[in-house]
Design a protein around this motif. Structure first.
Motif: not given
Length: 65
Positions: A7-8, A44, A46, A48
Motif C-alpha cells: 500500500v501507499r 489516504n 491506496n 498498489t
C-alpha cells in the motif's frame, strides 16, 4: 493461503505503534515496534500490489500465484 498487500499511504496521515502480536522478532530487518501502522483517516491508503501465496502442507511446497 497467505495474502499480503502493498500500500501507499499519505505522509503524515498515519502513526506507528507498538506491536500487538505475541511473537518476537517477526522480521530481521525491522524492529517489532515499527511493523504495525495505523490511521483513522479515510481515503489516504491506496493498494498498489497484492501477493498471494498458496502453501501445500502435504508436500511442503510453496506456490506463488
Amino acid at each position: 493461503i497467505q495474502v499480503m498487500l502493498q500500500v501507499r499511504i499519505q505522509p503524515g496521515s498515519y502513526g506507528i505503534g507498538q506491536k500487538t502480536v505475541r511473537k518476537q522478532n517477526i522480521d530481521d530487518h525491522f524492529s517489532d515496534n515499527e511493523l504495525e501502522w495505523y490511521t483513522d483517516e479515510v481515503g489516504n491508503i491506496n493498494i498498489t500490489g497484492i501477493l498471494i501465496r498458496y502453501v501445500d502442507k502435504k508436500i511442503s511446497k510453496v506456490t506463488y500465484l
